[in-house]
Design an enzyme around this catalytic site. Structure first.
Site, PDB file in Angstrom:
ATOM      1  N   SER A 153      19.753 -18.533  45.772  1.00 17.77           N
ATOM      2  CA  SER A 153      18.579 -18.451  44.852  1.00 17.77           C
ATOM      3  C   SER A 153      17.544 -17.346  45.617  1.00 17.77           C
ATOM      4  O   SER A 153      17.416 -17.295  46.527  1.00 17.77           O
ATOM      5  CB  SER A 153      17.746 -19.512  44.673  1.00 17.77           C
TER       6      SER A 153
ATOM      7  N   TYR B  11      13.343 -28.036  47.265  1.00 16.53           N
ATOM      8  CA  TYR B  11      14.281 -27.371  46.751  1.00 16.53           C
ATOM      9  C   TYR B  11      14.749 -25.979  47.318  1.00 16.53           C
ATOM     10  O   TYR B  11      15.935 -25.908  47.720  1.00 16.53           O
ATOM     11  CB  TYR B  11      14.253 -27.071  45.278  1.00 16.53           C
TER      12      TYR B  11
ATOM     13  N   LYS C 263      17.971 -24.593  49.782  1.00 16.26           N
ATOM     14  CA  LYS C 263      18.938 -23.180  49.798  1.00 16.26           C
ATOM     15  C   LYS C 263      18.887 -22.553  51.113  1.00 16.26           C
ATOM     16  O   LYS C 263      19.831 -21.779  51.501  1.00 16.26           O
ATOM     17  CB  LYS C 263      18.476 -22.205  48.656  1.00 16.26           C
TER      18      LYS C 263
HETATM   19  P1  NAD Z   1      23.023 -27.568  36.339  1.00  9.69           P
HETATM   20  O1  NAD Z   1      22.034 -28.805  36.911  1.00  9.69           O
HETATM   21  O2  NAD Z   1      23.205 -27.272  35.163  1.00  9.69           O
HETATM   22  O3  NAD Z   1      24.266 -27.954  37.112  1.00  9.69           O
HETATM   23  C1  NAD Z   1      24.639 -28.517  38.356  1.00  9.69           C
HETATM   24  C2  NAD Z   1      25.617 -29.502  38.109  1.00  9.69           C
HETATM   25  O4  NAD Z   1      25.929 -30.063  39.144  1.00  9.69           O
HETATM   26  C3  NAD Z   1      25.357 -30.531  36.961  1.00  9.69           C
HETATM   27  O5  NAD Z   1      26.310 -30.565  36.144  1.00  9.69           O
HETATM   28  C4  NAD Z   1      25.273 -31.866  37.698  1.00  9.69           C
HETATM   29  O6  NAD Z   1      25.472 -33.109  36.926  1.00  9.69           O
HETATM   30  C5  NAD Z   1      26.136 -31.430  38.902  1.00  9.69           C
HETATM   31  N1  NAD Z   1      25.655 -32.386  40.350  1.00  9.69           N
HETATM   32  C6  NAD Z   1      24.590 -32.367  40.745  1.00  9.69           C
HETATM   33  N2  NAD Z   1      24.575 -33.275  41.677  1.00  9.69           N
HETATM   34  C7  NAD Z   1      26.146 -33.590  41.911  1.00  9.69           C
HETATM   35  C8  NAD Z   1      26.667 -34.306  42.879  1.00  9.69           C
HETATM   36  N3  NAD Z   1      26.169 -35.235  43.843  1.00  9.69           N
HETATM   37  N4  NAD Z   1      28.099 -34.501  42.687  1.00  9.69           N
HETATM   38  C9  NAD Z   1      28.692 -33.810  41.633  1.00  9.69           C
HETATM   39  N5  NAD Z   1      28.155 -33.188  40.723  1.00  9.69           N
HETATM   40  C10 NAD Z   1      26.620 -32.862  40.790  1.00  9.69           C
HETATM   41  O7  NAD Z   1      22.326 -26.354  37.236  1.00  9.69           O
HETATM   42  P2  NAD Z   1      22.723 -24.881  37.236  1.00  9.69           P
HETATM   43  O8  NAD Z   1      21.410 -24.268  36.524  1.00  9.69           O
HETATM   44  O9  NAD Z   1      23.888 -24.563  36.502  1.00  9.69           O
HETATM   45  O10 NAD Z   1      22.561 -24.522  38.615  1.00  9.69           O
HETATM   46  C11 NAD Z   1      23.870 -24.279  39.593  1.00  9.69           C
HETATM   47  C12 NAD Z   1      23.712 -24.100  40.978  1.00  9.69           C
HETATM   48  O11 NAD Z   1      22.755 -22.831  40.944  1.00  9.69           O
HETATM   49  C13 NAD Z   1      22.639 -24.963  41.574  1.00  9.69           C
HETATM   50  O12 NAD Z   1      23.258 -25.062  43.099  1.00  9.69           O
HETATM   51  C14 NAD Z   1      21.248 -24.391  41.741  1.00  9.69           C
HETATM   52  O13 NAD Z   1      20.557 -24.750  42.646  1.00  9.69           O
HETATM   53  C15 NAD Z   1      21.589 -22.885  41.683  1.00  9.69           C
HETATM   54  N6  NAD Z   1      20.440 -21.935  41.101  1.00  9.69           N
HETATM   55  C16 NAD Z   1      20.200 -22.096  39.845  1.00  9.69           C
HETATM   56  C17 NAD Z   1      19.200 -21.311  39.014  1.00  9.69           C
HETATM   57  C18 NAD Z   1      18.770 -21.507  37.849  1.00  9.69           C
HETATM   58  O14 NAD Z   1      17.704 -21.015  37.429  1.00  9.69           O
HETATM   59  N7  NAD Z   1      19.497 -22.393  36.875  1.00  9.69           N
HETATM   60  C19 NAD Z   1      18.634 -20.146  40.131  1.00  9.69           C
HETATM   61  C20 NAD Z   1      19.157 -20.245  41.352  1.00  9.69           C
HETATM   62  C21 NAD Z   1      20.248 -20.933  41.624  1.00  9.69           C
END
Ligand code: NAD
Ligand code: UDP
Length: 340
Positions: free
Chosen positions: A126, A151, A155
């Site tokens: 991120s 959080y 990362k």
């Molecule tokens: P999200 O919460 O929609 O997706 C994450 C998925 O992982 C969910 O479906 C959840 O059920 C699953 N999950 C969580 N813990 C788990 C575990 N222990 N075992 C199995 N499944 C598990 O989030 P997103 O927005 O799709 O983000 C995806 C990745 O991108 C994450 O690592 C997040 O930190 C990173 N990210 C997101 C953003 C954003 O703005 N959305 C920005 C930068 C980085």
């Protein structure tokens, strides 16, 4: 057909990436524990691609289950690891939960990749790792600043774990993608963002307000040192972001990587203020959005947007969709899930 494991593949970015992977000819296996997603997403993916991905409901915190999974699934060519918890405020309140869910899961996955010689790994990082940038647009060389939340720290620690792993396992190849602000939904409106409870992010809050679920948008400050006083971010269409994963994965599979740990910014390169987002949303939805200016939100950086030269030139990837495309797809998705 190469088999790719997508952890968190039923989540927001994961589901869009699964669609792009399937459309590019990959066979996908999803692991998700449904902690922040639902089985409806699997139906949404299948309705777009017409190919149901293999899905296993599995919690990556349970090491024995991770070991068992890799024993049962052979010939995995690569892993895209999205699964993590991502709410900044919640991470401040529950740091241990965040460190366990975001760090231990990565370690268990890497241990099994090593055990089964799975050497291609894409990680969701991120732009939060940059903190408040010293100069803009921000390049991958900019220093990583002390994280302002558990959080954000997960990362940074994850990137370090990956770098350390790569340095002792030259055959293991990893790309960390530093996402800027993903927004929007698939054009079909069959998948999109599904925030649980009150949305913390700007765009889902806007679409819920427009749908009448929220009374008004609170804009966190208009007295910043920016053109209109509101904060600036780099908002990227989630489908463009998803496509970046496919390109990065292909780079690893072709062994075209320059080093075995690479980092790329994934954004549009364009900064947009909160007030500009509101204005753009009003234009695409033809609605007036009720909003109010409130106090600054603690921990917000003032302005951040990507220098995308590295991804443009080396990955030959570029964000193609406009802010208008992203906001109209987000609005279409909100209308779809609210039956409007
Ligand atoms: P999200 O919460 O929609 O997706 C994450 C998925 O992982 C969910 O479906 C959840 O059920 C699953 N999950 C969580 N813990 C788990 C575990 N222990 N075992 C199995 N499944 C598990 O989030 P997103 O927005 O799709 O983000 C995806 C990745 O991108 C994450 O690592 C997040 O930190 C990173 N990210 C997101 C953003 C954003 O703005 N959305 C920005 C930068 C980085
Ligand atoms: N924001 C806002 N009101 C909201 C949610 C967000 O004014 O209800 C602002 C926030 O202060 C930031 C921008 O919108 O300047 C993007 O916030 P978001 O939480 O979506 O992403 P962040 O960049 O903080 O991860």
């Amino acid at each position: 057909m190469k088999k790719i494991l997508v952890t968190g593949g039923l989540g927001y970015i994961g589901s869009h990436t699964v669609v792009e992977l399937q459309n590019s000819g990959f066979e996908v296996i999803i692991i998700d524990n449904l902690s922040n997603s639902s089985l409806n997403v699997l139906e949404g993916i299948t309705s777009i691609t017409k190919k149901p991905p293999v899905f296993e409901r599995l919690d990556l915190r349970i090491k024995a289950d991770v070991i068992d999974f890799f024993q049962r699934h052979e010939n995995i060519a690569g892993v895209i690891h999205f699964a993590a918890s991502k709410a900044v405020g919640e991470s401040v309140a529950q740091p241990l939960y965040y460190y366990e869910n975001n760090i231990s899961t990565l370690i268990y996955l890497l241990q099994e990749c090593k055990a089964h010689s799975i050497n291609n790994f894409i990680f969701s990082s991120s732009c939060t790792v940059y903190g408040e940038p010293d100069s803009l647009p921000i390049t991958e060389e900019a220093p990583v600043k002390k994280a302002t939340s558990p959080y954000g720290n997960t990362k940074q620690i994850s990137e370090e774990i990956l770098e350390d792993t790569c340095s002792v396992h030259p055959q293991f190849r990893c790309i960390a993608l530093r996402y800027f602000n993903p927004i929007g939904a698939h054009d079909s409106a069959m998948i999109g963002e599904l925030p649980v409870g009150v949305p913390q992010n700007l765009v889902p809050f806007i679409t819920q307000t427009a749908a009448g679920v929220r009374k008004e948008l609170a804009i966190f400050g208009n007295d910043y040192n920016t053109s209109d006083g509101s904060c600036i971010r780099d908002y990227i269409h989630v489908v463009d972001l998803a496509k970046a994963h496919v390109v990065a994965l292909e780079r690893l599979l072709k062994k075209a990587n320059a080093s075995n740990f690479e980092i790329f910014n994934v954004g549009t390169g364009k900064g947009t203020s909160v007030l500009e987002i509101v204005e753009a949303f009003e234009a695409v939805s033809e609605l007036k959005l009720p909003y109010r200016i409130v106090e600054r939100r603690p921990g917000d950086v003032v302005s951040v947007y990507a220098d995308t030269t590295k991804a443009n030139e080396i990955l030959e990837w570029k964000a193609e969709r406009s802010l208008k495309d992203a906001l109209s797809s987000a609005w279409k998705w909100e209308q779809h899930i609210r039956n409007l």
